[in-house]
Every structure is written in structure tokens, then in C-alpha cells.
Motif scaffolding. Sequence first.
Motif, PDB file in Angstrom:
ATOM      1  N   GLU A  18    -131.890  47.716  41.104  1.00 25.56           N
ATOM      2  CA  GLU A  18    -131.816  48.230  42.474  1.00 25.56           C
ATOM      3  C   GLU A  18    -131.058  49.554  42.463  1.00 25.56           C
ATOM      4  O   GLU A  18    -129.950  49.639  41.941  1.00 25.56           O
ATOM      5  CB  GLU A  18    -131.179  47.225  43.428  1.00 25.56           C
ATOM      6  N   ASN A  33    -130.127  51.264  45.120  1.00 26.69           N
ATOM      7  CA  ASN A  33    -129.090  51.233  46.157  1.00 26.69           C
ATOM      8  C   ASN A  33    -129.009  49.809  46.697  1.00 26.69           C
ATOM      9  O   ASN A  33    -129.741  48.925  46.242  1.00 26.69           O
ATOM     10  CB  ASN A  33    -129.352  52.260  47.273  1.00 26.69           C
ATOM     11  N   THR A  34    -128.136  49.568  47.648  1.00 27.95           N
ATOM     12  CA  THR A  34    -127.974  48.215  48.188  1.00 27.95           C
ATOM     13  C   THR A  34    -128.520  48.101  49.609  1.00 27.95           C
ATOM     14  O   THR A  34    -128.217  47.147  50.320  1.00 27.95           O
ATOM     15  CB  THR A  34    -126.488  47.813  48.184  1.00 27.95           C
ATOM     16  N   ALA A  35    -129.342  49.049  50.029  1.00 32.34           N
ATOM     17  CA  ALA A  35    -129.800  49.099  51.415  1.00 32.34           C
ATOM     18  C   ALA A  35    -131.069  48.284  51.643  1.00 32.34           C
ATOM     19  O   ALA A  35    -131.967  48.251  50.804  1.00 32.34           O
ATOM     20  CB  ALA A  35    -130.038  50.550  51.832  1.00 32.34           C
ATOM     21  N   CYS A  36    -131.142  47.638  52.791  1.00 34.68           N
ATOM     22  CA  CYS A  36    -132.367  47.015  53.266  1.00 34.68           C
ATOM     23  C   CYS A  36    -132.320  47.013  54.789  1.00 34.68           C
ATOM     24  O   CYS A  36    -131.286  46.686  55.383  1.00 34.68           O
ATOM     25  CB  CYS A  36    -132.531  45.594  52.739  1.00 34.68           C
ATOM     26  N   ARG A  92    -129.120  38.450  50.713  1.00 31.90           N
ATOM     27  CA  ARG A  92    -128.416  39.542  51.378  1.00 31.90           C
ATOM     28  C   ARG A  92    -127.692  39.066  52.641  1.00 31.90           C
ATOM     29  O   ARG A  92    -126.757  39.705  53.102  1.00 31.90           O
ATOM     30  CB  ARG A  92    -129.369  40.681  51.756  1.00 31.90           C
ATOM     31  N   ASN A 133    -122.076  49.551  50.602  1.00 30.28           N
ATOM     32  CA  ASN A 133    -123.093  50.588  50.475  1.00 30.28           C
ATOM     33  C   ASN A 133    -122.929  51.274  49.125  1.00 30.28           C
ATOM     34  O   ASN A 133    -122.002  52.060  48.921  1.00 30.28           O
ATOM     35  CB  ASN A 133    -122.961  51.602  51.617  1.00 30.28           C
ATOM     36  N   ASN A 140    -124.874  53.193  45.597  1.00 30.13           N
ATOM     37  CA  ASN A 140    -126.020  53.949  45.124  1.00 30.13           C
ATOM     38  C   ASN A 140    -125.865  54.238  43.632  1.00 30.13           C
ATOM     39  O   ASN A 140    -124.759  54.506  43.152  1.00 30.13           O
ATOM     40  CB  ASN A 140    -126.131  55.277  45.871  1.00 30.13           C
ATOM     41  N   ASN A 196    -132.709  44.978  47.351  1.00 33.69           N
ATOM     42  CA  ASN A 196    -132.760  46.086  48.304  1.00 33.69           C
ATOM     43  C   ASN A 196    -134.201  46.385  48.724  1.00 33.69           C
ATOM     44  O   ASN A 196    -135.154  45.779  48.229  1.00 33.69           O
ATOM     45  CB  ASN A 196    -132.133  47.340  47.690  1.00 33.69           C
ATOM     46  N   GLU A 197    -134.356  47.341  49.639  1.00 32.29           N
ATOM     47  CA  GLU A 197    -135.671  47.871  49.995  1.00 32.29           C
ATOM     48  C   GLU A 197    -135.839  49.208  49.266  1.00 32.29           C
ATOM     49  O   GLU A 197    -135.162  50.188  49.584  1.00 32.29           O
ATOM     50  CB  GLU A 197    -135.784  48.070  51.510  1.00 32.29           C
ATOM     51  N   SER A 218    -135.955  52.896  50.694  1.00 30.21           N
ATOM     52  CA  SER A 218    -134.758  53.514  51.280  1.00 30.21           C
ATOM     53  C   SER A 218    -134.105  54.489  50.302  1.00 30.21           C
ATOM     54  O   SER A 218    -133.168  55.200  50.664  1.00 30.21           O
ATOM     55  CB  SER A 218    -133.748  52.434  51.691  1.00 30.21           C
TER      56      SER A 218
END
Length: 310
Positions: A31, A33-36, A45, A52, A54, A81-82, A85
Motif C-alpha cells: 500500500e 498510502n493509508t487512505a481510503c 480499516r 495518514n 505515505n 487502502n484505495e 488515492s
Amino acid sequence: MGICERIDAITKIGEKYLGTILPAPRSVKWELNTACNYACSFCVRSVRKNENKNVDRKFYSRVVRELREAGVEELGLFYINEPFSVKWLPEAIAEARDVGFEYVFLTTNGSIAHPPIVERCMAAGLNSLKFSINFYDRKQFVDVAAVKPKLYDTAIENLKAARRIRDVGGYATKIYASSIAFDGEQGEKMQAIVDDIKPHVDEFYWLPLYGMGGASKAAGWKPQPGNPGRLAAMRDPLPCWSVFTEGHITADGKLSACCFGHGVDDDMVMADLNEVSFMEGWNSTKYQQLRAAHLRKDVTGTPCETCAAA
């Protein structure tokens, strides 16, 4: 080789991986980053630490080359993550292909997989783009994912657009989709959505509801124990293939035993790739001890205990 065949090859623990000190895994998920933008109640999640993070670009360049030189064949630039993003996702794909990866893959919820970024990823050499479609209507979508209902339609539209982009542009990217096989009425309603998207993908498959390190059960769902793979070729919870045949790298450079637990249980961290090479981490003492427990089929007292018993 289609996606189902690839999944089954990873989730089956071959003889050379039935040990504690192992050759490089065939596949690694990373991943960036850790964003979704979703907050699905069945996903790990939902109980993950709110951080946050990266991937550092220089770190990526070092480790992606290490992975390929070690013999890793497949690279997934996602897990919890997504991936869309990540603003430099096309560049990450291109770099992975440049160092020799012949198969780079993504899984997306589809809602921000908009045509311009999707085409850039295809042009960069993306081999596989899978859409995870797990909701049968807008109400369920809002209730489970906790996002605006319009994203439900956007995800389906983006899937269909990806197929058009691939075909018109002549890209080699395969388009896939998967869905969770819910029970009863939920499953019947889900089938209608699947019938709508199937003509737009190269391959579709069903997934069981995973334990997600205990997160899905805690949210009131009834998951399968462990990480059994796809529904048509389910694996036993122990030994779990995840600690033998696939690596998982986090956005902060940790090597995790499983994508389900990192950020929830720090005991899942097997090594810090900021300090050691990938292969040193892959065969760290912690990893060896965890694999030995799986081979004994007794993970009591390990970070896998809750998931295996889901």
C-alpha cells in the motif's frame, strides 16, 4: 493466465514454501498510502489506527528493485487502502515494470478510479485492474460503507468506462471484478448487480467474507476463518498461505505478516524495511516463529489467533 488461476496459485502453499526459511514470495502487495474514501464496517480499516502515511519515493525505488531481484514475480500496489488515492500511482506502475515486473495489479472500490487516471495507469503498463463491488443497492452501500450514495453509481460507471478505455486504446490491461458472497436475500440482490457488470469484465469471481483479523466479526458480520482465498477454491485457515507465499508492505515501510492486521496489531509487523533488506525481513526470526506455529496448526498466542478462529 487469468486472475482466478493467479489467485489459486498464490493461495496454494507449494512444497517449497512449507518451511520457516523461504525463498522470495511469488507475490507482494504494497500500500503506497493509508487512505481510503470508504469506511466499510466489515473491513479491518474500521478498527485500524487513524494514521495518514505515505510511501517515500526513494524508499519505493530501492525496495521495488530489491523485490524483483529477489525473485518476486507479481506486485500489487494496494491492500487495505484505495490505490487511486495515490497521486503518483502511474509512475509507481511504470517504475515496477521498468525494473522487470511482468505483472502489476490493482484492486479498487471504483469510486475514484476515474477515466483519466485509469488510462494513465494502463499506459504505464498496468496488467490487471480489479473492481471490488460489494453492495447490492444504494441503501446498503450507505449503511455499510458510510459514504454518499452517488459514489455507488460512480463506481459502476467507472468500471464500465475502464473497459471502454482499454478496448479503444488497445491497452493490455485485463479488467476484473469480484463480490462478497452474502447469504440469503443479500446474495440474491447482489446477483442482479453482478449480472449487470459481468459483460464489462474479462473475469468475475466471488469471495467469502474474510475474518479481517477479527474486525468483521466484531462489527456483527459472520466471516469465514482465516484468509481462505476465493469462494470456488477455498483454503484451510491453517496453515494460512498469507504468511508463506505473499508479502505485505505498509505505507511506512513495515513488512507485515498479513494485510488484515497491520495498523491494528503491531505484533503483525515482522520487520522494518527501513532498516533491513526485503529478504532479511522475509526470513526474520519473528516470521520464522510465526510460520512454525502455522505449520503446527496451533497459532495460540500469536497475532493470527483471532482471525484463524473467526
